[in-house]
Write a protein that holds these residues in place. Structure first.
Motif, PDB file in Angstrom:
ATOM      1  N   THR A   1       0.864  -1.181   0.000  1.00 48.50           N
ATOM      2  CA  THR A   1       0.000   0.000   0.000  1.00 48.50           C
ATOM      3  C   THR A   1       0.896   1.225   0.000  1.00 48.50           C
ATOM      4  O   THR A   1       1.709   1.401   0.904  1.00 48.50           O
ATOM      5  N   LYS A   2       0.742   2.045  -1.046  1.00 49.65           N
ATOM      6  CA  LYS A   2       1.538   3.277  -1.115  1.00 49.65           C
ATOM      7  C   LYS A   2       0.889   4.237  -2.106  1.00 49.65           C
ATOM      8  O   LYS A   2       0.139   3.819  -2.987  1.00 49.65           O
ATOM      9  N   GLY A   3       1.183   5.512  -1.929  1.00 51.77           N
ATOM     10  CA  GLY A   3       0.593   6.515  -2.810  1.00 51.77           C
ATOM     11  C   GLY A   3      -0.913   6.516  -2.680  1.00 51.77           C
ATOM     12  O   GLY A   3      -1.454   6.720  -1.597  1.00 51.77           O
ATOM     13  N   ILE A   4      -1.590   6.244  -3.788  1.00 52.11           N
ATOM     14  CA  ILE A   4      -3.055   6.188  -3.780  1.00 52.11           C
ATOM     15  C   ILE A   4      -3.568   4.763  -3.928  1.00 52.11           C
ATOM     16  O   ILE A   4      -4.762   4.532  -3.988  1.00 52.11           O
ATOM     17  N   THR A   5      -2.639   3.776  -4.019  1.00 50.78           N
ATOM     18  CA  THR A   5      -3.071   2.417  -4.322  1.00 50.78           C
ATOM     19  C   THR A   5      -2.754   1.410  -3.217  1.00 50.78           C
ATOM     20  O   THR A   5      -1.837   1.593  -2.421  1.00 50.78           O
ATOM     21  N   SER A   6      -3.544   0.356  -3.225  1.00 48.06           N
ATOM     22  CA  SER A   6      -3.363  -0.758  -2.301  1.00 48.06           C
ATOM     23  C   SER A   6      -3.642  -2.044  -3.065  1.00 48.06           C
ATOM     24  O   SER A   6      -4.603  -2.126  -3.826  1.00 48.06           O
ATOM     25  N   VAL A   7      -2.791  -3.039  -2.839  1.00 44.06           N
ATOM     26  CA  VAL A   7      -2.960  -4.338  -3.491  1.00 44.06           C
ATOM     27  C   VAL A   7      -3.653  -5.282  -2.517  1.00 44.06           C
ATOM     28  O   VAL A   7      -3.325  -5.328  -1.335  1.00 44.06           O
ATOM     29  N   ARG A   8      -4.633  -6.009  -3.038  1.00 43.13           N
ATOM     30  CA  ARG A   8      -5.364  -6.999  -2.235  1.00 43.13           C
ATOM     31  C   ARG A   8      -5.219  -8.348  -2.921  1.00 43.13           C
ATOM     32  O   ARG A   8      -5.392  -8.465  -4.137  1.00 43.13           O
ATOM     33  N   PHE A   9      -4.911  -9.361  -2.115  1.00 41.69           N
ATOM     34  CA  PHE A   9      -4.802 -10.725  -2.603  1.00 41.69           C
ATOM     35  C   PHE A   9      -6.011 -11.516  -2.140  1.00 41.69           C
ATOM     36  O   PHE A   9      -6.537 -11.274  -1.064  1.00 41.69           O
TER      37      PHE A   9
END
Length: 129
Positions: free
Chosen positions: A81-89
């Motif tokens: 999670t950084k900037g404006i984005t987040s990764v979800r698995f």
């Protein structure tokens, strides 16, 4: 895998396509359902109504089929999670058999303006308790 959230889904007749297995689009619906359910769970103590999440990208690997009546366990957790984005698995299982695995990149927006917002400490504390 840390802070894994789990949801169980039973495959219904509406989820089945003409090949007699769960349609690929149903998995995308389920991905949205578990992501929003997990966010609601994370923010139940400290609501953050000023933010909304939108999907930027899905990567989905369909490994095995699920059929009518199968009980599917979906596991999800938040990655980078950084900037404006987040990764979800996400991983979808029937018993111990991995059926589908997915990775989704989400962008956080201001709920009023719908403009991207940088993910700050108040959100990070919720995502990584």
């Amino acid at each position: 895998m840390t802070n894994v959230f789990t949801l169980t889904i039973t495959v219904s007749s509406e989820d089945i396509d003409n090949l007699h297995h769960v349609n690929n689009l149903v998995y995308v619906k389920w991905m949205d359902k578990i992501a929003t359910t997990h966010w609601a769970h994370l923010t139940k103590e400290f609501p953050l109504p000023q933010y909304i999440w939108v999907v930027m990208r899905h990567e989905i690997d369909y490994l095995k089929q699920a059929g009518l009546g199968d009980e599917i366990t979906v596991k999800t957790w938040v990655g980078e999670t950084k900037g404006i984005t987040s990764v979800r698995f996400m991983e979808f299982y029937r018993k111990e058999v991995l059926l589908v695995k997915a990775k989704t990149r989400w962008a956080m927006l201001d709920a009023k303006t719908f403009k991207p917002v940088r993910i700050r400490d108040n959100v990070m504390k919720v995502l990584y308790p």
